[in-house]
Write a protein that holds these residues in place. Structure first.
Motif, PDB file in Angstrom:
ATOM      1  N   ALA A   1       0.830  -1.203   0.000  1.00  0.00           N
ATOM      2  CA  ALA A   1       0.000   0.000   0.000  1.00  0.00           C
ATOM      3  C   ALA A   1       0.868   1.259   0.000  1.00  0.00           C
ATOM      4  CB  ALA A   1      -0.922  -0.009   1.208  1.00  0.00           C
ATOM      5  N   ARG A   2       2.007   1.232   0.697  1.00  0.00           N
ATOM      6  CA  ARG A   2       2.898   2.389   0.711  1.00  0.00           C
ATOM      7  C   ARG A   2       3.514   2.635  -0.670  1.00  0.00           C
ATOM      8  NH1 ARG A   2       6.007   1.258   6.482  1.00  0.00           N
ATOM      9  NH2 ARG A   2       4.486   2.350   7.815  1.00  0.00           N
ATOM     10  N   ILE A   3       3.890   1.554  -1.330  1.00  0.00           N
ATOM     11  CA  ILE A   3       4.461   1.700  -2.684  1.00  0.00           C
ATOM     12  C   ILE A   3       3.422   2.309  -3.630  1.00  0.00           C
ATOM     13  CG2 ILE A   3       5.306   0.410  -4.689  1.00  0.00           C
ATOM     14  CD1 ILE A   3       6.579  -1.567  -2.691  1.00  0.00           C
ATOM     15  N   SER A   4       2.193   1.814  -3.533  1.00  0.00           N
ATOM     16  CA  SER A   4       1.128   2.351  -4.392  1.00  0.00           C
ATOM     17  C   SER A   4       0.856   3.814  -4.070  1.00  0.00           C
ATOM     18  CB  SER A   4      -0.154   1.532  -4.217  1.00  0.00           C
ATOM     19  OG  SER A   4       0.039   0.195  -4.614  1.00  0.00           O
ATOM     20  N   PHE A   5       0.890   4.154  -2.766  1.00  0.00           N
ATOM     21  CA  PHE A   5       0.660   5.546  -2.371  1.00  0.00           C
ATOM     22  C   PHE A   5       1.773   6.465  -2.873  1.00  0.00           C
ATOM     23  CE2 PHE A   5       1.613   8.911   0.740  1.00  0.00           C
ATOM     24  CZ  PHE A   5       0.469   9.668   0.596  1.00  0.00           C
ATOM     25  N   ASN A   6       3.024   6.040  -2.749  1.00  0.00           N
ATOM     26  CA  ASN A   6       4.145   6.861  -3.212  1.00  0.00           C
ATOM     27  C   ASN A   6       4.075   7.088  -4.721  1.00  0.00           C
ATOM     28  OD1 ASN A   6       5.208   7.094  -0.638  1.00  0.00           O
ATOM     29  ND2 ASN A   6       6.517   5.272  -0.847  1.00  0.00           N
ATOM     30  N   ASN A   7       3.719   6.051  -5.461  1.00  0.00           N
ATOM     31  CA  ASN A   7       3.582   6.209  -6.914  1.00  0.00           C
ATOM     32  C   ASN A   7       2.450   7.169  -7.254  1.00  0.00           C
ATOM     33  OD1 ASN A   7       5.695   4.446  -7.479  1.00  0.00           O
ATOM     34  ND2 ASN A   7       4.348   2.641  -7.654  1.00  0.00           N
ATOM     35  N   ALA A   8       1.309   7.017  -6.538  1.00  0.00           N
ATOM     36  CA  ALA A   8       0.174   7.898  -6.799  1.00  0.00           C
ATOM     37  C   ALA A   8       0.507   9.338  -6.443  1.00  0.00           C
ATOM     38  CB  ALA A   8      -1.043   7.407  -5.998  1.00  0.00           C
TER      39      ALA A   8
ATOM     40  N   LYS B   1      -8.849  12.887 -11.925  1.00  0.00           N
ATOM     41  CA  LYS B   1      -8.752  11.419 -11.935  1.00  0.00           C
ATOM     42  C   LYS B   1      -7.500  10.967 -11.179  1.00  0.00           C
ATOM     43  CE  LYS B   1     -11.239  10.702 -16.290  1.00  0.00           C
ATOM     44  NZ  LYS B   1     -11.147  10.203 -17.677  1.00  0.00           N
ATOM     45  N   PHE B   2      -6.395  11.671 -11.405  1.00  0.00           N
ATOM     46  CA  PHE B   2      -5.163  11.311 -10.699  1.00  0.00           C
ATOM     47  C   PHE B   2      -5.290  11.647  -9.206  1.00  0.00           C
ATOM     48  CE2 PHE B   2      -3.639  11.572 -15.056  1.00  0.00           C
ATOM     49  CZ  PHE B   2      -2.874  10.425 -15.140  1.00  0.00           C
ATOM     50  N   ARG B   3      -5.991  12.725  -8.902  1.00  0.00           N
ATOM     51  CA  ARG B   3      -6.190  13.082  -7.493  1.00  0.00           C
ATOM     52  C   ARG B   3      -7.028  12.012  -6.779  1.00  0.00           C
ATOM     53  NH1 ARG B   3      -5.601  17.364  -4.245  1.00  0.00           N
ATOM     54  NH2 ARG B   3      -7.066  17.569  -2.484  1.00  0.00           N
ATOM     55  N   LEU B   4      -8.056  11.487  -7.477  1.00  0.00           N
ATOM     56  CA  LEU B   4      -8.878  10.414  -6.899  1.00  0.00           C
ATOM     57  C   LEU B   4      -8.044   9.164  -6.642  1.00  0.00           C
ATOM     58  CD1 LEU B   4     -11.617   9.256  -6.052  1.00  0.00           C
ATOM     59  CD2 LEU B   4     -12.033   8.668  -8.463  1.00  0.00           C
ATOM     60  N   SER B   5      -7.173   8.834  -7.600  1.00  0.00           N
ATOM     61  CA  SER B   5      -6.308   7.660  -7.412  1.00  0.00           C
ATOM     62  C   SER B   5      -5.390   7.850  -6.218  1.00  0.00           C
ATOM     63  CB  SER B   5      -5.479   7.424  -8.682  1.00  0.00           C
ATOM     64  OG  SER B   5      -6.321   7.130  -9.775  1.00  0.00           O
ATOM     65  N   TYR B   6      -4.923   9.085  -6.032  1.00  0.00           N
ATOM     66  CA  TYR B   6      -4.061   9.402  -4.893  1.00  0.00           C
ATOM     67  C   TYR B   6      -4.822   9.212  -3.568  1.00  0.00           C
ATOM     68  CZ  TYR B   6      -1.841  12.404  -1.405  1.00  0.00           C
ATOM     69  OH  TYR B   6      -1.298  12.908  -0.240  1.00  0.00           O
ATOM     70  N   GLU B   7      -6.047   9.716  -3.512  1.00  0.00           N
ATOM     71  CA  GLU B   7      -6.831   9.596  -2.273  1.00  0.00           C
ATOM     72  C   GLU B   7      -7.132   8.134  -1.949  1.00  0.00           C
ATOM     73  OE1 GLU B   7      -7.487  11.849  -0.166  1.00  0.00           O
ATOM     74  OE2 GLU B   7      -6.869  13.628  -1.305  1.00  0.00           O
ATOM     75  N   LEU B   8      -7.439   7.362  -2.974  1.00  0.00           N
ATOM     76  CA  LEU B   8      -7.717   5.934  -2.757  1.00  0.00           C
ATOM     77  C   LEU B   8      -6.464   5.209  -2.267  1.00  0.00           C
ATOM     78  CD1 LEU B   8      -9.956   5.129  -5.872  1.00  0.00           C
ATOM     79  CD2 LEU B   8     -10.681   5.347  -3.486  1.00  0.00           C
ATOM     80  N   ALA B   9      -5.314   5.544  -2.838  1.00  0.00           N
ATOM     81  CA  ALA B   9      -4.062   4.912  -2.397  1.00  0.00           C
ATOM     82  C   ALA B   9      -3.733   5.300  -0.969  1.00  0.00           C
ATOM     83  CB  ALA B   9      -2.929   5.296  -3.347  1.00  0.00           C
TER      84      ALA B   9
ATOM     85  N   ASN C   1       1.716  14.874  -8.270  1.00  0.00           N
ATOM     86  CA  ASN C   1       2.554  16.062  -8.321  1.00  0.00           C
ATOM     87  C   ASN C   1       2.926  16.418  -9.766  1.00  0.00           C
ATOM     88  OD1 ASN C   1       2.538  16.409  -5.535  1.00  0.00           O
ATOM     89  ND2 ASN C   1       4.343  15.105  -5.225  1.00  0.00           N
ATOM     90  N   ARG C   2       3.190  15.388 -10.574  1.00  0.00           N
ATOM     91  CA  ARG C   2       3.526  15.643 -11.983  1.00  0.00           C
ATOM     92  C   ARG C   2       2.325  16.225 -12.724  1.00  0.00           C
ATOM     93  NH1 ARG C   2       3.768  13.261 -16.995  1.00  0.00           N
ATOM     94  NH2 ARG C   2       2.446  11.530 -16.333  1.00  0.00           N
ATOM     95  N   GLN C   3       1.147  15.671 -12.454  1.00  0.00           N
ATOM     96  CA  GLN C   3      -0.050  16.167 -13.122  1.00  0.00           C
ATOM     97  C   GLN C   3      -0.402  17.579 -12.651  1.00  0.00           C
ATOM     98  OE1 GLN C   3      -1.825  14.755 -15.633  1.00  0.00           O
ATOM     99  NE2 GLN C   3      -0.260  13.124 -15.634  1.00  0.00           N
TER     100      GLN C   3
END
Length: 357
Positions: free
Chosen positions: A110-117, A140-148, A122-124
């Motif tokens: 979960a930490r790896i997924s969160f760091n990637n998100a 969409k990227f922000r939603l993925s970040y919150e879920l991670a 930040n790039r987006q």
């Protein structure tokens, strides 16, 4: 001189002969039999049967743990009164190593997924500031970040629950054992340092403490099959508790088992009765007791000792004194008996004297 000696000798023989005859005659005469008499009396006759058993709480609860581990601290002792929710014990966690390893792996993933998100968000965000991507694409990227992020927090909480029994945000700690009902602590079977097993669908788990409501006690006992047909719910019971040398406790019969059980070769039926508690005597759990079940009762009736009764077929007689040491047989009608005394319905008066058998 010789003549005098012979006369003395013959006289002595005659005296001995007469004395012996008198002695034998007196011995052969039997002494007249003197019969003792008694009178009917007024008493209360109670016909009852006896059930053996014990006094127990109606409601008894075994407090168990939701987690396996070692008893770190106990907060109660036997005899204390507790309320529902009071602390009973604290458990030091002893998690299953396979479960712990799996939880640690989930957290790392979960930490790896969160760091990637987070990196991608930040790039987006930089691209959005340069107006190279649309707001909807950025969201969409922000939603993925919150879920991670939420997945990582969930994995952290799961690991904390396994290791310590609680999360940082939770007020309910699974390794803190609390009373599940109001009552008195009857027993704390395991001391500090003992290992206990959690309760689950596969078993009840180790009992940390047993508690019960000592204000609601019942008598639980067995009645012989020969007597069970004579009793019914609502009958009065008198409990004789051997450990308490006081007045008997009263109880009301509230249950008779529909099925008997074998007890050392005889069939007996379980009964339960609600006990009326005393303000003076404390009734402890599992006291042995005998219950006298009142089947019938006659108050202030004329009675005689049953041993003085003569029975011939279905008729009952006594021998009534008509003159000194003279008796006549009289038929009487009898009623309730308690095995010692029997009720006299008719045929005798309290002034009559009857022969003791």
């Amino acid at each position: 001189m010789k003549k005098f000696i012979w006369m003395f000798f013959l006289l002595l023989i005659a005296v001995i002969f007469v004395g012996t005859a008198v002695f034998l005659y007196q011995k052969s005469q039997e002494a007249p039999v003197v019969y003792e008499t008694t009178s009917p009396f007024t008493t209360t006759i109670v016909k009852k049967t006896v059930a053996t058993g014990k006094v127990i709480p109606r409601k008894q609860v075994n407090v168990t743990s939701q987690v396996s581990g070692v008893v770190d601290e106990l907060y109660v002792t036997a005899g204390e009164t507790v309320k529902k929710g009071d602390l009973v014990a604290r458990i030091s966690m002893a998690p299953n190593m396979v479960t712990l390893n799996h939880a640690e792996s989930q957290l790392e993933s979960a930490r790896i997924s969160f760091n990637n998100a987070e990196d991608e968000l930040n790039r987006q965000k930089n691209l959005l500031e340069q107006e190279l991507v649309s707001v909807s694409a950025y969201n969409k990227f922000r939603l993925s970040y919150e879920l991670a992020k939420e997945s990582m927090h969930s994995a952290e909480n799961n690991l904390l629950l396994i290791r310590e029994g609680a999360t940082r945000q939770s007020d309910l700690v699974s390794n803190m054992i609390r009373a599940t009902a109001d009552g008195m602590i009857l027993d704390v079977p395991h001391k500090e340092g003992a290992f206990i097993v959690e309760s689950s669908t596969y078993g009840a788990g180790t009992t940390v403490a047993a508690l019960a409501d000592m204000t609601d006690m019942i008598f639980e006992g067995l009645v012989d099959e020969a007597e069970v047909g004579k009793i019914s719910e609502g009958m009065e019971l008198l409990l004789d508790v051997g450990a308490l040398e006081g007045e008997p406790f009263s109880a009301v019969l509230e249950y008779i088992s529909p099925q008997g059980q074998d007890d050392q070769g005889t069939i007996k039926f379980e009964i339960r009765a609600a006990v009326t508690l005393s303000d003076k005597l404390f009734l402890r759990a599992n006291y042995s007791a005998n219950a006298d079940i009142v089947l019938d009762k006659r108050e202030d009736v004329l009675a005689i000792n049953e041993s003085n009764l003569l029975i011939e077929e279905d008729q009952y007689f006594v021998e009534v004194q008509t003159a000194p040491q003279q008796f006549a047989r009289r038929e009487i009608e009898v009623g309730l008996s308690d095995g010692i005394n029997i009720e006299v319905v008719s045929g005798l008066a309290e002034s009559d004297k009857i022969k003791q058998q």
